[in-house]
Write a protein that holds these residues in place. Structure first.
Motif, mmCIF file in Angstrom:
data_model
loop_
_atom_site.group_PDB
_atom_site.id
_atom_site.type_symbol
_atom_site.label_atom_id
_atom_site.label_comp_id
_atom_site.label_asym_id
_atom_site.label_seq_id
_atom_site.Cartn_x
_atom_site.Cartn_y
_atom_site.Cartn_z
ATOM 1 N N ASN A 285 0.811 -1.222 0.000
ATOM 2 C CA ASN A 285 0.000 0.000 0.000
ATOM 3 C C ASN A 285 0.842 1.270 0.000
ATOM 4 N N ARG A 288 2.547 5.259 -2.362
ATOM 5 C CA ARG A 288 1.377 5.244 -3.226
ATOM 6 C C ARG A 288 1.738 5.107 -4.697
ATOM 7 N N ARG A 291 2.152 1.496 -5.290
ATOM 8 C CA ARG A 291 0.844 0.840 -5.266
ATOM 9 C C ARG A 291 0.112 1.053 -6.589
ATOM 10 N N ASP A 309 -7.782 -1.134 -0.485
ATOM 11 C CA ASP A 309 -8.208 -0.478 0.744
ATOM 12 C C ASP A 309 -8.671 0.948 0.467
ATOM 13 N N ASP A 310 -8.013 1.625 -0.465
ATOM 14 C CA ASP A 310 -8.361 2.996 -0.822
ATOM 15 C C ASP A 310 -9.364 2.956 -1.974
#
Length: 328
Positions: A285, A288, A291, A309-310
């Motif tokens: 994660n 960023r 990710r 998750d985001d």
């Protein structure tokens, strides 16, 4: 404009199935969805086509939470997922003077794409054999209304909700009924047999060391002694999943090696050959930029659903591969 005109305009701006209007479904899975500020609804608002509930069996009730210490009496599979989904789907399938019977097949949760199924991933945290019948029983409100995807002994019939069992879900109980099943398995992606790489004899005799314990996590509970090229298919499984960090490893320094790319491509190809959808969990994660880079590469290579998750970043992002991604 008169007040009456405004009221009339407001009336025609709404319709019976507009709960999810303007929401475009996206191939993302709301990881640990029960942690959201508004579980289920936050994921649907973002356009996620998959949500996840970890369930624990105590006194014939299924409680939802990441650990035992997080459980409360009000957070149950029924209250957080089954009952809200029934309400949403009843709203999406109204009986009106213009529609006197429920649409067949029933419409799903997304008004923009009514035939898009929502994947409800149920992670069995307690003993698989004991938890199984309670999960099956609690899905009855969705089952009785014809809202579940099911296998009828010959074909898989799509429905508004596709239930997938992971964690300690027992594979032997998933496959016990050969004529009807509406809970599908989360097959272990790293255990799929590449039938192209084996000759005919090897394909039938391929042996994987599998323990029969009912409490070992995804891909272990209730497994057969041997796994062949025919063990996992679309009649018994939906996903083929594995930990990204375990199966692929961290791209370092922010770069996939050729070996890692080959492994990703092989796993995707084999899973699709089995008729299964690929999902990697335990993705990095942070940072960023890394990710996002991983999401783009996985989407480009054909991973069917991103475990995220985001929600905002995953559903509003631009997944086109850039020169920078290939250069990395």
């Amino acid at each position: 404009m008169r007040a009456g005109d405004l009221a009339n305009t407001d009336d025609i701006a709404h319709w019976p199935t507009d709960l999810s209007r303007d929401i475009v479904p996206v191939g993302c899975h709301s990881h640990n969805d029960y942690w959201r500020r508004v579980p289920l609804y936050s994921a649907l608002q973002a356009g996620c086509i998959g949500v996840e509930a970890d369930v624990w069996l105590f006194d014939d009730e299924l409680y939802v939470g990441h650990t035992k210490s997080s459980l409360t009496s009000r957070r149950t599979l029924q209250s957080m997922y089954v009952e809200p989904l029934v309400k949403i789907l009843e709203r999406q399938n109204p009986i009106t003077p213009f529609q006197r019977t429920i649409s067949q097949p029933p419409h799903g949760v997304f008004d923009t794409i009514p035939d898009q199924t929502l994947i409800l991933l149920i992670d069995f945290k307690t003993d698989g054999a004991a938890t199984w019948p309670v999960v099956a029983k609690q899905l009855a409100p969705l089952r009785s209304r014809g809202y579940l995807t099911y296998f009828n002994g010959q074909d898989v019939v799509p429905g508004p909700i596709t239930v997938v069992g992971t964690g300690n879900t027992p594979f032997n109980l998933v496959t016990a009924n050969s004529t009807y099943r509406d809970i599908f398995f989360d097959a272990p992606l790293d255990k799929l047999v590449d039938d192209e790489a084996l000759d005919a004899d090897e394909t039938e005799q391929y042996v994987s060391s599998v323990k029969r314990s009912t409490d070992l996590g995804q891909g272990h509970s209730g497994m057969p002694d041997t796994i062949t090229a025919n063990t996992f298919n679309a009649t018994n499984s939906f996903y083929a999943s594995v930990s990204f960090q375990k199966a692929i490893g961290f791209p370092w320094p922010f770069h996939f090696t050729q070996s890692q790319m080959d492994r990703i491509r092989t796993q995707i190809r084999v899973a699709h050959r089995h008729g299964l959808k690929v999902r990697y969990w335990s993705l990095p994660n942070w940072p960023r930029s890394l990710r996002t880079h991983i999401w783009r590469i996985l989407a480009q290579e054909g991973v069917d659903i991103l475990n995220v998750d985001d929600l905002v970043a995953a559903t509003k992002g631009d997944w086109r591969i850039t020169f920078f991604d290939w250069w990395m």
